[in-house]
Scaffold this motif. Structure first.
Motif, PDB file in Angstrom:
ATOM      1  N   HIS A   1      87.876  41.757 -42.792  1.00 43.81           N
ATOM      2  CA  HIS A   1      87.769  41.624 -41.102  1.00 43.81           C
ATOM      3  C   HIS A   1      88.585  40.553 -40.754  1.00 43.81           C
ATOM      4  N   LEU A   2      88.952  40.747 -39.727  1.00 38.82           N
ATOM      5  CA  LEU A   2      89.944  39.777 -38.986  1.00 38.82           C
ATOM      6  C   LEU A   2      88.983  38.983 -37.798  1.00 38.82           C
ATOM      7  N   SER A   3      89.052  37.665 -37.880  1.00 38.91           N
ATOM      8  CA  SER A   3      88.413  36.669 -37.156  1.00 38.91           C
ATOM      9  C   SER A   3      89.381  36.282 -35.857  1.00 38.91           C
ATOM     10  N   ILE A   4      88.985  36.116 -34.588  1.00 39.79           N
ATOM     11  CA  ILE A   4      89.701  35.555 -33.610  1.00 39.79           C
ATOM     12  C   ILE A   4      88.942  34.699 -33.070  1.00 39.79           C
ATOM     13  N   ALA A   5      89.494  33.539 -32.733  1.00 38.22           N
ATOM     14  CA  ALA A   5      88.835  32.521 -31.905  1.00 38.22           C
ATOM     15  C   ALA A   5      89.560  31.995 -30.888  1.00 38.22           C
ATOM     16  N   THR A   6      89.183  31.574 -29.693  1.00 37.07           N
ATOM     17  CA  THR A   6      90.040  30.900 -28.508  1.00 37.07           C
ATOM     18  C   THR A   6      89.196  30.119 -27.650  1.00 37.07           C
ATOM     19  N   LEU A   7      89.733  29.321 -26.856  1.00 41.52           N
ATOM     20  CA  LEU A   7      89.289  28.580 -25.887  1.00 41.52           C
ATOM     21  C   LEU A   7      89.840  29.215 -24.649  1.00 41.52           C
ATOM     22  N   ALA A   8      88.644  29.815 -24.108  1.00 39.50           N
ATOM     23  CA  ALA A   8      88.990  30.694 -22.994  1.00 39.50           C
ATOM     24  C   ALA A   8      89.472  29.849 -21.779  1.00 39.50           C
ATOM     25  N   PRO A   9      90.109  30.716 -20.857  1.00 42.38           N
ATOM     26  CA  PRO A   9      90.401  29.991 -19.521  1.00 42.38           C
ATOM     27  C   PRO A   9      89.235  29.074 -18.905  1.00 42.38           C
ATOM     28  N   ASP A  10      88.084  29.770 -18.912  1.00 39.08           N
ATOM     29  CA  ASP A  10      86.942  29.267 -18.347  1.00 39.08           C
ATOM     30  C   ASP A  10      86.263  27.936 -19.092  1.00 39.08           C
ATOM     31  N   GLY A  11      87.138  27.442 -20.193  1.00 38.45           N
ATOM     32  CA  GLY A  11      86.647  26.457 -21.105  1.00 38.45           C
ATOM     33  C   GLY A  11      85.467  26.573 -22.124  1.00 38.45           C
ATOM     34  N   GLU A  12      85.114  27.916 -22.308  1.00 36.87           N
ATOM     35  CA  GLU A  12      84.240  28.247 -23.217  1.00 36.87           C
ATOM     36  C   GLU A  12      84.924  28.611 -24.690  1.00 36.87           C
ATOM     37  N   PHE A  13      84.325  28.172 -25.657  1.00 33.66           N
ATOM     38  CA  PHE A  13      84.810  28.588 -27.164  1.00 33.66           C
ATOM     39  C   PHE A  13      84.479  29.913 -27.475  1.00 33.66           C
ATOM     40  N   ARG A  14      85.231  30.889 -27.580  1.00 35.92           N
ATOM     41  CA  ARG A  14      84.677  32.345 -27.848  1.00 35.92           C
ATOM     42  C   ARG A  14      85.235  32.699 -29.329  1.00 35.92           C
ATOM     43  N   ARG A  15      84.471  33.538 -29.824  1.00 35.30           N
ATOM     44  CA  ARG A  15      84.919  33.870 -31.394  1.00 35.30           C
ATOM     45  C   ARG A  15      84.848  35.633 -31.072  1.00 35.30           C
ATOM     46  N   TYR A  16      85.581  36.063 -31.882  1.00 39.23           N
ATOM     47  CA  TYR A  16      85.561  37.789 -31.925  1.00 39.23           C
ATOM     48  C   TYR A  16      86.038  38.287 -33.608  1.00 39.23           C
ATOM     49  N   ILE A  17      85.262  39.081 -33.996  1.00 35.60           N
ATOM     50  CA  ILE A  17      85.568  40.028 -35.328  1.00 35.60           C
ATOM     51  C   ILE A  17      86.012  41.168 -35.131  1.00 35.60           C
ATOM     52  N   VAL A  18      87.175  41.719 -35.843  1.00 34.31           N
ATOM     53  CA  VAL A  18      87.678  43.105 -36.000  1.00 34.31           C
ATOM     54  C   VAL A  18      87.231  43.515 -37.202  1.00 34.31           C
ATOM     55  N   SER A  19      86.160  44.435 -37.254  1.00 35.02           N
ATOM     56  CA  SER A  19      85.620  45.060 -38.507  1.00 35.02           C
ATOM     57  C   SER A  19      85.438  46.561 -38.536  1.00 35.02           C
ATOM     58  N   THR A  20      86.051  47.121 -39.195  1.00 35.66           N
ATOM     59  CA  THR A  20      85.829  48.523 -39.128  1.00 35.66           C
ATOM     60  C   THR A  20      85.390  49.310 -40.395  1.00 35.66           C
ATOM     61  N   THR A  21      84.822  50.646 -40.255  1.00 31.13           N
ATOM     62  CA  THR A  21      84.353  51.271 -41.256  1.00 31.13           C
ATOM     63  C   THR A  21      85.453  52.347 -41.958  1.00 31.13           C
ATOM     64  N   GLN A  22      86.549  52.491 -41.321  1.00 26.94           N
ATOM     65  CA  GLN A  22      87.684  53.360 -41.962  1.00 26.94           C
ATOM     66  C   GLN A  22      88.830  53.154 -41.012  1.00 26.94           C
ATOM     67  N   ASP A  23      89.850  53.742 -41.429  1.00 31.32           N
ATOM     68  CA  ASP A  23      91.297  53.647 -40.848  1.00 31.32           C
ATOM     69  C   ASP A  23      90.995  54.398 -39.514  1.00 31.32           C
ATOM     70  N   GLY A  24      91.948  53.735 -38.416  1.00 31.13           N
ATOM     71  CA  GLY A  24      91.602  54.217 -37.178  1.00 31.13           C
ATOM     72  C   GLY A  24      91.408  53.187 -36.039  1.00 31.13           C
ATOM     73  N   TRP A  25      91.061  53.575 -35.013  1.00 28.86           N
ATOM     74  CA  TRP A  25      90.789  52.471 -33.916  1.00 28.86           C
ATOM     75  C   TRP A  25      89.848  51.463 -34.392  1.00 28.86           C
ATOM     76  N   VAL A  26      90.126  50.167 -34.163  1.00 28.57           N
ATOM     77  CA  VAL A  26      89.313  49.109 -34.713  1.00 28.57           C
ATOM     78  C   VAL A  26      88.016  48.841 -33.929  1.00 28.57           C
ATOM     79  N   SER A  27      87.047  48.441 -34.366  1.00 24.44           N
ATOM     80  CA  SER A  27      85.913  47.975 -33.570  1.00 24.44           C
ATOM     81  C   SER A  27      85.970  46.376 -33.491  1.00 24.44           C
ATOM     82  N   ALA A  28      85.723  45.941 -32.163  1.00 24.81           N
ATOM     83  CA  ALA A  28      85.759  44.285 -32.098  1.00 24.81           C
ATOM     84  C   ALA A  28      84.331  43.942 -31.745  1.00 24.81           C
TER      85      ALA A  28
END
Length: 725
Positions: free
Chosen positions: A163-190
Motif C-alpha cells: 500500500h501507499l501511505s500519505i501524511a500531511t500537515l493540512a492547511p487547518d493545522g491538523e496532522f492527517r494520514r491516508y492509505i491507498v490500498s486496492t484489491t486489484q488493478d484499476g481505480w485506487v481506494s483511498a
C-alpha cells in the motif's frame, strides 16, 4: 637647374590614413555606445526587480505556506511540485510524465524507513515525483516489487498488503494520514486514518484522492491526484512492501520521509498562485520574472525571454522600404553587411526554461540583501542573457528573491542599425575616395607604364642599348625617376659602345705588333743559338701563340654576330648533321668515350648546318675540358612536340648555384684560373647561345644528379624548332 620633386607619396599616405581612420573611429564609437546601452539595460532591469520586490515585502503569508522558512533543503525529503503543462491522464501507464521524468527521484535503500530483517536483501524501490496543475497535486510512483500483494476482497484491514501511505500537515493545522490500498488493478481506494492512531476507530474512505493502480513486469505503478487544499506545507509518501499473502507481514517501508509523526514529515513546495497573480502583468513584455525562496526554489514564474516585445526591440524594428534607396539597402547592402554582423536569433536554447531551482552570483548577492546582476551565454552561444535580482524582505530577513531576465537582442539590433548607417556613410566616402584615388592612380600608373616600356625598349635581350629614354618634365618623383633613367641609359650606352668596340679595336691594333714579334722570333730561331738562348726564344714563341689565340677568340664572337645577320637559311636534316659531327669527334678524340643515343627519326630543320656544327663543337669541347679521364660524354638526340632536343651530359665539377643562366653570357667562365692550360675568355657558351637564338631555339644548363640527389656533373639541353614545311 634641379628642382626638388613634390611629395607625391606624402599626399597618398595622408589621404589613405584619413580614409582608414574614418571607419575605425566610427566602429569604436558604436562599440562604446553598445556598452552604455548594456549598462542602461542592466540598471533598468534592476529597477524592475526592485519594484516587484517592493510589492512582495512584508507579506509572510505568501511564503510560510511554501516551506520557505527551512534552514536547509534535503533532496528527496523536501518535495517540489513541478508546474505541469496539462492535466495528467490517470491511467497508470505514466506516459504523460515522460516530459518530466528527468526530474524524478529514485528512492531505494538510502530512503528506507522500516526493515523487518536487515539481513535479507532489499527488493523494494520506487521512482517518484509530484506536479501541480490547476488546483490539483499530481504524483506518480513507479514501484519495483517482485511480489505484489493486494488487499483481500473481504478483508477489513487496509495495511496488511502492499500500500501507499500519505501524511500531511493540512492547511487547518491538523496532522492527517491516508492509505491507498486496492484489491486489484484499476481505480485506487483511498482511506483516511483516524487522527489518534491509538484509537481503534474505523477508517473513512477518501474520495477526493483519485488515481490508478497498474501492475507491471517489475512491480506496479500508482498514479494519483488530490486537491491542493488538502495539502499543507508538509507532506510525505511511503510505500509498504508485503511479500507473503499468508503471513501478510510488512517486510520493508521506503518513503520520502517519516509519516507517523508531524515532526518527521518533509516539506512540499507548490508554486504560489498568489505570487503568480502579482507578477502576471510582466508576462506582456520580453522580461522573464522569477520569484524564488531563500533556497533558490521557484515560487512563481512569468514571461518568456524568447519574446520580442521589449522597448529596445521595438525601437529598432525594421521599417518598410518606401523609396528606392531603402529598397537598394535591404536587397543588396544588408545581405553584404550581415556577412560580418550577426542577426539576433529568433530561437535559442534556454537552459533555464523549466528550471525549478535557480542559483548564481546575482541570487547569492540578493540573498545577502543587495541587488545583483550577471550576464550569461546560452548553451548554444546564440544569445546573451542579462539577469538582475533584488531581495524580498520579511521582518528584516531576506525570505526570497525577485529575478528578472532579458536578452540583449534589442541592443544588438540597435547596434546593427548603427553599424548599418556607419557602413552606408563609410561606403559613400570610400566610394568617392576610391574614385578619386582611381583617377589619381591611373594617371600615375600610366606614367609608370610608359617609363617601364621606355626602359624595356632601351635595352634588348643581349644588354645592348637600342634607344635613349626621354626624361619627363613633370616635377614629381616619377618625373625625377624618368630623368634619372634617361641619364643612366645615356651613360650606359656610351660605356656599352666602348666595350663592344674594344675587342675589335684591340684585335686590329695588336695583330701588327704580334706579327712583327712572331716574324722576328722566326728569324731569330733560324740562327744558331746556344741552349739557354733557344729556351727563351721557345718560351717567347709560345707566348705569342697564346696571344694570337686570344685575339682570334676575341674576334670570333664579333664575326659570328655579323655573319648571322647576313646568313641565308637552308633546309637540312638535323639528325644527319649531328650524326656526322659526332663521327668526326670520335676520330678527333680517340681517347674520349662517347655514349650516343641518336634518334633515326627524320628531323627537318631550317637554318645553317655549319652553325649547328659550330654549336656542337663548343659544347663537346666544353664537356671534354671538364670531364675526368676515362669518363664518358653522353649525347642524346630526340624529337618531341615539333621540337628537336639535344642533351649533352658529362661527369665532373658541378655548376655553382645561380649560374645556370649566367654561363651563357659573354665573358663569363667558371674555370679556375690556376687550372687553365689554355686562355679562355668565356665566349664558348656565349657563341652557343647566339646560334640557338638565331635558330629560334633555347639552351639551358643544370647539374646532373645521382640517385642520392648529389651533383655529379653538368647537363646542357638545347631545344630547336623543326621545320614543318
Amino acid at each position: 637647374m634641379y628642382h626638388p620633386p613634390i611629395g607625391l607619396r606624402s599626399k597618398v599616405a595622408i589621404l589613405s590614413l584619413f580614409l582608414l581612420c574614418l571607419p575605425w573611429l566610427g566602429y569604436q564609437y558604436v562599440w562604446e555606445m553598445e556598452k552604455y546601452l548594456r549598462h542602461g539595460q542592466e540598471k533598468t532591469l534592476e529597477g524592475t526587480t526592485q519594484a516587484l520586490a517592493t510589492a512582495l515585502h512584508e507579506r509572510p503569508k505568501l511564503f510560510d505556506k511554501q516551506a520557505s522558512f527551512l534552514n536547509q533543503v534535503q533532496l528527496g525529503r523536501d518535495l517540489y511540485a513541478y508546474p505541469l503543462a496539462r492535466p495528467i491522464q490517470l491511467d497508470g501507464k505514466l506516459g504523460d510524465w515522460d516530459a518530466y521524468r528527468h526530474r524524478s527521484i529514485n528512492y531505494a535503500e538510502q530512503y528506507q524507513i522500516y526493515r523487518a530483517d536487515p539481513a535479507k536483501p532489499l527488493t523494494l524501490s520506487f521512482e517518484h515525483m509530484v506536479g501541480k496543475y490547476s488546483g490539483y497535486l499530481y504524483a506518480f510512483f513507479e514501484v519495483t516489487d517482485p511480489s505484489v500483494i493486494y488487499r483481500g476482497s473481504n478483508s477489513l484491514q487496509i495495511d496488511n498488503n502492499d500500500h501507499l501511505s500519505i501524511a500531511t500537515l493540512a492547511p487547518d493545522g491538523e496532522f492527517r494520514r491516508y492509505i491507498v490500498s486496492t484489491t486489484q488493478d484499476g481505480w485506487v481506494s483511498a482511506f483516511e486514518l483516524p487522527l489518534d492512531p491509538n484509537k481503534r476507530t474505523p477508517v473513512t474512505p477518501e474520495v477526493r484522492i483519485q488515481g490508478k493502480w497498474l501492475k507491471t513486469d517489475k512491480g506496479y505503478n500508482v498514479e494519483l491526484r488530490m486537491p491542493l487544499h488538502m495539502v499543507g506545507s508538509k507532506l510525505g509518501f511511503a510505500i509498504a512492501d508485503v511479500n507473503s499473502k499468508y503471513s501478510r507481514n510488512i517486510e520493508a517501508i521506503i518513503g520520502t520521509s517519516g509519516i507517523d509523526d508531524v515532526e518527521k514529515l518533509g516539506t512540499v513546495l507548490v508554486p504560489s498562485p498568489e505570487i503568480e497573480s502579482i507578477i502576471k502583468g510582466m508576462s506582456h513584455n520580453s522580461s522573464r520574472i522569477w520569484v524564488v525562496d531563500k533556497h533558490g526554489r521557484v515560487l512563481a514564474k512569468s514571461g518568456d525571454i524568447r519574446a520580442s516585445q521589449s522597448v529596445w526591440t521595438k525601437t529598432a524594428a525594421d521599417k518598410p522600404a518606401d523609396n528606392a534607396w531603402d529598397q537598394f539597402k535591404q536587397q543588396y547592402l544588408h545581405p553584404l553587411y550581415y556577412k560580418i554582423l550577426t542577426t539576433p536569433p529568433k530561437d535559442f536554447v534556454d537552459s533555464l526554461q523549466d528550471s525549478t531551482v535557480l542559483n548564481g552570483s546575482h541570487i547569492e548577492l540578493a540573498l545577502k540583501g543587495k541587488q545583483g546582476s550577471t550576464w550569461r551565454l546560452t548553451p548554444d552561444n546564440k544569445a546573451v542573457v542579462l539577469a538582475a535580482a533584488s531581495p524580498i524582505w520579511i521582518d528584516d530577513k531576506v525570505m526570497g528573491v525577485v529575478i528578472a531576465e532579458e536578452t540583449t537582442h534589442g541592443i544588438r539590433t540597435l547596434r546593427n542599425r548603427a553599424l548599418e548607417k556607419l557602413f552606408n556613410v563609410i561606403l559613400t566616402i570610400m566610394s568617392m575616395g576610391t574614385l578619386a584615388l582611381f583617377f589619381f592612380a591611373s594617371s600615375i600608373s600610366s606614367r609608370i607604364r610608359r617609363l617601364r616600356d621606355d626602359a624595356e625598349q632601351a635595352i634588348d635581350s643581349q644588354g645592348r642599348i637600342q634607344k635613349a629614354i626621354e626624361g619627363s618634365k613633370v616635377r614629381d618623383e616619377i618625373g625625377d625617376l624618368s630623368r634619372s633613367f634617361s641619364n643612366i641609359v645615356s651613360r650606359l650606352g656610351q660605356y656599352t659602345h666602348y666595350l663592344e668596340n674594344m675587342s675589335s679595336r684591340l684585335s686590329h691594333e695588336l695583330r701588327t705588333p704580334v706579327a712583327v714579334v712572331r716574324s722576328s722570333l722566326e728569324h731569330l730561331n733560324n740562327q744558331a743559338l746556344d741552349e739557354a738562348s733557344q729556351k727563351y726564344v721557345d718560351r717567347a714563341q709560345e707566348g705569342v701563340s697564346r696571344l694570337n689565340m686570344i685575339l682570334n677568340n676575341m674576334s670570333e664572337a664579333t664575326r659570328l654576330e655579323q655573319s648571322l645577320s647576313q646568313a641565308e637559311l637552308d633546309e637540312f636534316a638535323l639528325n644527319k648533321v649531328i650524326a656526322g659531327v659526332m663521327q668526326g669527334y670520335q676520330f678527333t678524340y680517340p681517347e674520349q668515350t662517347f655514349n650516343l643515343n641518336l634518334s633515326e627519326q627524320q628531323m627537318p630543320m631550317q637554318g645553317v648546318p655549319e652553325y649547328i656544327a659550330q654549336l656542337m663543337d663548343k659544347l663537346i669541347a666544353n664537356a671534354i675540358e671538364f670531364s675526368p679521364k676515362e669518363s664518358a660524354i653522353a649525347v642524346d638526340l630526340s624529337a618531341s612536340s615539333k621540337q628537336a632536343i639535344i642533351i649533352v651530359s658529362n661527369h665532373g665539377p658541378a655548376l655553382p648555384s645561380d649560374m645556370g643562366e649566367q654561363i651563357f653570357e659573354s665573358m663569363v667562365s667558371v674555370r679556375s684560373q690556376k687550372a687553365q692550360e689554355k686562355p679562355h675568355l668565356g665566349l664558348g657558351l656565349y657563341i652557343a647561345r647566339l646560334i640557338c637564338d638565331f635558330h629560334q631555339g633555347s639552351i639551358t644548363a643544370k647539374n646532373l644528379l645521382d640517385e642520392q640527389q648529389q651533383a655529379i656533373g653538368v647537363q646542357i639541353t638545347i631545344k630547336l624548332p623543326l621545320y614543318s614545311g
